[in-house]
Design an enzyme around this catalytic site. Sequence first.
Site, short mmCIF file in Angstrom:
data_model
loop_
_atom_site.label_atom_id
_atom_site.label_comp_id
_atom_site.label_asym_id
_atom_site.label_seq_id
_atom_site.Cartn_x
_atom_site.Cartn_y
_atom_site.Cartn_z
N LYS A 113 0.83 -1.21 0.00
CA LYS A 113 0.00 0.00 0.00
C LYS A 113 0.86 1.25 0.00
O LYS A 113 0.60 2.19 -0.76
CB LYS A 113 -0.90 0.01 1.25
CG LYS A 113 -1.94 -1.09 1.28
CD LYS A 113 -2.91 -0.92 2.45
CE LYS A 113 -2.30 -1.18 3.82
NZ LYS A 113 -1.93 -2.57 4.04
N ARG B 166 -9.98 0.31 7.77
CA ARG B 166 -9.62 -1.10 7.93
C ARG B 166 -10.74 -1.92 8.55
O ARG B 166 -10.58 -3.12 8.77
CB ARG B 166 -8.41 -1.20 8.84
CG ARG B 166 -7.08 -1.47 8.12
CD ARG B 166 -6.03 -1.57 9.21
NE ARG B 166 -4.78 -2.15 8.81
CZ ARG B 166 -3.77 -1.48 8.27
NH1 ARG B 166 -3.89 -0.21 7.96
NH2 ARG B 166 -2.64 -2.10 8.02
N ARG C 76 11.65 -6.88 5.08
CA ARG C 76 11.38 -5.47 4.80
C ARG C 76 12.15 -4.54 5.73
O ARG C 76 12.25 -4.76 6.92
CB ARG C 76 9.86 -5.24 4.98
CG ARG C 76 9.46 -3.79 5.02
CD ARG C 76 8.01 -3.62 4.74
NE ARG C 76 7.19 -3.63 5.96
CZ ARG C 76 5.91 -3.30 5.97
NH1 ARG C 76 5.28 -3.01 4.84
NH2 ARG C 76 5.23 -3.32 7.09
N ARG D 72 10.67 -2.88 11.28
CA ARG D 72 9.57 -2.51 12.17
C ARG D 72 9.36 -3.60 13.22
O ARG D 72 9.46 -4.78 12.92
CB ARG D 72 8.30 -2.29 11.35
CG ARG D 72 8.13 -0.86 10.90
CD ARG D 72 7.08 -0.68 9.85
NE ARG D 72 5.81 -1.35 10.15
CZ ARG D 72 4.74 -1.26 9.35
NH1 ARG D 72 4.80 -0.56 8.24
NH2 ARG D 72 3.64 -1.90 9.65
N ARG E 39 -1.46 -10.10 12.37
CA ARG E 39 -1.95 -9.04 11.47
C ARG E 39 -2.77 -9.63 10.33
O ARG E 39 -3.77 -9.05 9.91
CB ARG E 39 -0.76 -8.24 10.91
CG ARG E 39 -0.18 -7.30 11.96
CD ARG E 39 1.23 -6.86 11.62
NE ARG E 39 1.31 -6.04 10.43
CZ ARG E 39 2.45 -5.76 9.80
NH1 ARG E 39 3.59 -6.24 10.26
NH2 ARG E 39 2.43 -5.01 8.74
#
Length: 209
Positions: free
Chosen positions: A19, A93, A127, A160, A171
């Site tokens: 996103k 969301r 990531r 993160r 998640r």
Amino acid sequence: MALHRIFRAVVTGPPGSGKGTVSSRITKTFGLKHISSGDILRANINARTELGLLMKSCIDQGQLIPDDVMSRLILSDLRATDQSSWLLDGFPRTVTQAEALDDTCSVDTVINLNVPFQTIKQRLTSRWTHLSSGRVYNIDFNPPKVPGLDDVTGEPLVQRDDDTPETVTHRLKAYETQTEPVLEYYSQTHTLHSNFDPVLFAQSSWFPA
Ligand code: ATP
Ligand code: MG
């Protein structure tokens, strides 16, 4: 390529579907304002506000921030940008958030990023993020020019705290139970582009990196 009328879009998709990356390219090309719920939350956490600390514990467990807190945070931002075009990344969301958004303003288009869960798990754990700008890199397919450093500012990249395998599982669960119903909601009320492929998009010359 500036737009001549107000245009408002929502980008949705599972965690780590890209996103942030897709939204930055679209907003750069069309000169829209990019509003990322995740970046706003991380800015609050960085500022060590009381609310930020509560949010951090929620996020690190892979849970969603409560709807009332989240809607207040984002919608006050949108009200402040009254006459401009924007693209919302990461909000809504839940169906409750989507309804709150519809009560505040009209959304022209909704783009859903379609990425399989297996791809996501692998991607999130490799990531690296530049926290203050929200820029993301991936050591496998989108590495920074200098390892460990942001291309634009030269500042260090971090992983993160919510990109650990265990939190990613939570998640994805939250996405399935709370966010997927938003697609159903939008398919009935809005123009929904539900099969948007972020990999094809990344190769498109319309939206340069
Ligand atoms: P991306 O596709 O950009 O990688 P992401 O899902 O990995 O997206 P963010 O959108 O940055 O990450 O969100 C990180 C976390 O912040 C979420 O897991 C959730 O805890 C919280 N969060 C973000 N947006 C919302 C929202 N609209 N409602 C509730 N919680 C939110
Ligand atoms: Mg994001």
